[in-house]
Design an enzyme around this catalytic site. Sequence first.
Site, PDB file in Angstrom:
ATOM      1  N   GLY A 247      28.321  18.842  76.334  1.00  0.00           N
ATOM      2  CA  GLY A 247      29.448  18.291  77.085  1.00  0.00           C
ATOM      3  C   GLY A 247      29.807  16.860  76.799  1.00  0.00           C
ATOM      4  CD  GLU A 286      22.906  24.872  76.267  1.00  0.00           C
ATOM      5  OE1 GLU A 286      24.017  24.773  76.829  1.00  0.00           O
ATOM      6  OE2 GLU A 286      22.159  25.843  76.420  1.00  0.00           O
ATOM      7  N   GLY A 288      27.329  19.865  71.092  1.00  0.00           N
ATOM      8  CA  GLY A 288      28.126  20.454  70.019  1.00  0.00           C
ATOM      9  C   GLY A 288      29.153  19.432  69.551  1.00  0.00           C
ATOM     10  NE  ARG A 289      34.495  18.298  73.036  1.00  0.00           N
ATOM     11  CZ  ARG A 289      35.517  19.145  72.918  1.00  0.00           C
ATOM     12  NH1 ARG A 289      36.422  18.950  71.989  1.00  0.00           N
ATOM     13  NH2 ARG A 289      35.647  20.179  73.737  1.00  0.00           N
ATOM     14  CE1 TYR A 329      40.637  24.329  76.114  1.00  0.00           C
ATOM     15  CE2 TYR A 329      40.264  23.741  73.820  1.00  0.00           C
ATOM     16  CZ  TYR A 329      39.952  24.500  74.931  1.00  0.00           C
ATOM     17  OH  TYR A 329      38.940  25.416  74.851  1.00  0.00           O
ATOM     18  CB  CYS A 357      56.747  33.430  65.359  1.00  0.00           C
ATOM     19  SG  CYS A 357      57.193  33.625  63.642  1.00  0.00           S
ATOM     20  CE1 TYR A 387      33.381  24.566  71.382  1.00  0.00           C
ATOM     21  CE2 TYR A 387      33.476  22.178  71.304  1.00  0.00           C
ATOM     22  CZ  TYR A 387      32.846  23.336  71.692  1.00  0.00           C
ATOM     23  OH  TYR A 387      31.659  23.265  72.378  1.00  0.00           O
TER      24      TYR A 387
HETATM   25  C1  LIG Z   1      26.984  26.642  77.880  1.00  0.00           C
HETATM   26  C2  LIG Z   1      27.492  25.650  76.893  1.00  0.00           C
HETATM   27  N1  LIG Z   1      26.610  24.844  76.290  1.00  0.00           N
HETATM   28  C3  LIG Z   1      27.002  23.923  75.387  1.00  0.00           C
HETATM   29  C4  LIG Z   1      28.335  23.773  75.060  1.00  0.00           C
HETATM   30  C5  LIG Z   1      28.717  22.711  74.064  1.00  0.00           C
HETATM   31  O1  LIG Z   1      29.483  21.737  74.652  1.00  0.00           O
HETATM   32  P1  LIG Z   1      29.984  20.470  73.826  1.00  0.00           P
HETATM   33  O2  LIG Z   1      30.514  20.964  72.543  1.00  0.00           O
HETATM   34  O3  LIG Z   1      31.024  19.868  74.691  1.00  0.00           O
HETATM   35  O4  LIG Z   1      28.808  19.567  73.646  1.00  0.00           O
HETATM   36  C6  LIG Z   1      29.290  24.574  75.679  1.00  0.00           C
HETATM   37  C7  LIG Z   1      30.713  24.395  75.391  1.00  0.00           C
HETATM   38  O5  LIG Z   1      31.533  24.245  76.227  1.00  0.00           O
HETATM   39  C8  LIG Z   1      28.856  25.547  76.620  1.00  0.00           C
HETATM   40  O6  LIG Z   1      29.733  26.355  77.219  1.00  0.00           O
END
Ligand SMILES: Cc1ncc(COP(=O)(O)O)c(C=O)c1O
Length: 434
Positions: A247, A286, A288-289, A329, A357, A387
Amino acid sequence: MVSRRPHLSIGRNSLKIGGVDTKSLAERYGTPLYVTDLGRVLERFDEAKAALTARYPDVLIAFAYKSNSTFQVVSALARRGAGATIVSVAGIETARRAGVAPKDMVFDGPSKSKEELAAAIKAGVGMINAESVQEARDVDALSHSLSVKGARIGFRVNFDIRAETHAGLATGGREHKFGVARREVIQFCRREAQKLRSARVVGLHSHVGSQVADPEVFRRQTEEMVGLAEELEATGTEVAELNLGGGLGFPYTKEDKELPIGYYAEATAGSFARSSWSGRTRLVFELGRWVVADSTVLLTKVNYVKSAGKVRWALVDAGMNDFIRPALYGAYHEIVPAWTSSAERSAWRYDVAGPVCESTDVFGRGRRLGVRLSQGDILAILDAGAYGSSMSSTYNMRPLTAVATVEDGDSALVSPRGWPPGWKARPRQRPRSG
Ligand SMILES: Cc1ncc(COP(=O)(O)O)c(C=O)c1O
């Protein structure tokens, strides 16, 4: 703005990523094309890992594959010690092939099928995060019928923490489909956890949304998790893993709030290290972004330039199927020219849009690119690493998007353009009558 991306260099009429000229990449591999700098991915991962472990040593970053599932990205991260947060059977298989040990895999998702749960149990995934008490019961029943002892359940807890972010990225509110209410987790651990036949409740998980920049949200989340772990101890459930989700936000614009990684680490690992539960669990993240967002540019060629009323359109060959964040978004991504045939400076503004389109197939409005565009010019959409390719589709029966990587000055096409499902299907032969 661009200067904070050390792996990019923007010259007059040229853009390099990881030292490689993007015009040559566009010529070699075609457009639209995602280009990811693997070195930049690892740099960000190392930065996050260092900030977290400086505050609490027992940390696993289980990279969120949903943010970027390019195999070369996830396998480079696995070699660097990342675990995997996955949400599908293909995710488990990809993580396995990338070299992630099952104990470092986390299986998430609010609506897992029995087949998916069985695959996770058989693979020995380190933590299956249940999002309902029924799911926890199902994990136990399935592992019993599969004769697998010790399937590890974590509860994704919904603490009703509301983070300031786009509504489509918020997941922590009471009414959201995600997680189990705190009260229900306690009740389950009191009444059922000790009676499970094959599985065990060993973890807690919380993820309140994506693109979050408020340290108080992360601090509160950490404190809530510790409070619940303490409470569960009295029920006989020993929490051996706390998963604080992902997050952490990425500043796509100058106006976006930025939470520096050290502040994030302080709010999470730092708060945890000072808590009563310190030393008793592994901390899982966790992310990601934050790790991959700025590693990647999306190169796209200008097909047409035309005026419509007061709008000057630059119509490019990438569409919302390749990169859906702006349409989904309203996300802002900086767009820069990667190569233009005319070096003439211009203050003209362009609305940059794709071929699909749909009127939402627009990547940016009123963008001043500093040059006058014409057919064949190449633009780069920046910060497209999270993403981006992982959310691409074949909508409009367009080819699945292509991905190249650059590393040590070399490039490779790692995911070639794919044809949409069904394009080769033949009409079913009717049986001959008579
Ligand atoms: C359960 C869960 N974990 C981890 C993530 C990764 O989040 P982020 O890419 O914002 O760090 C997400 C993405 O929304 C998620 O749904």
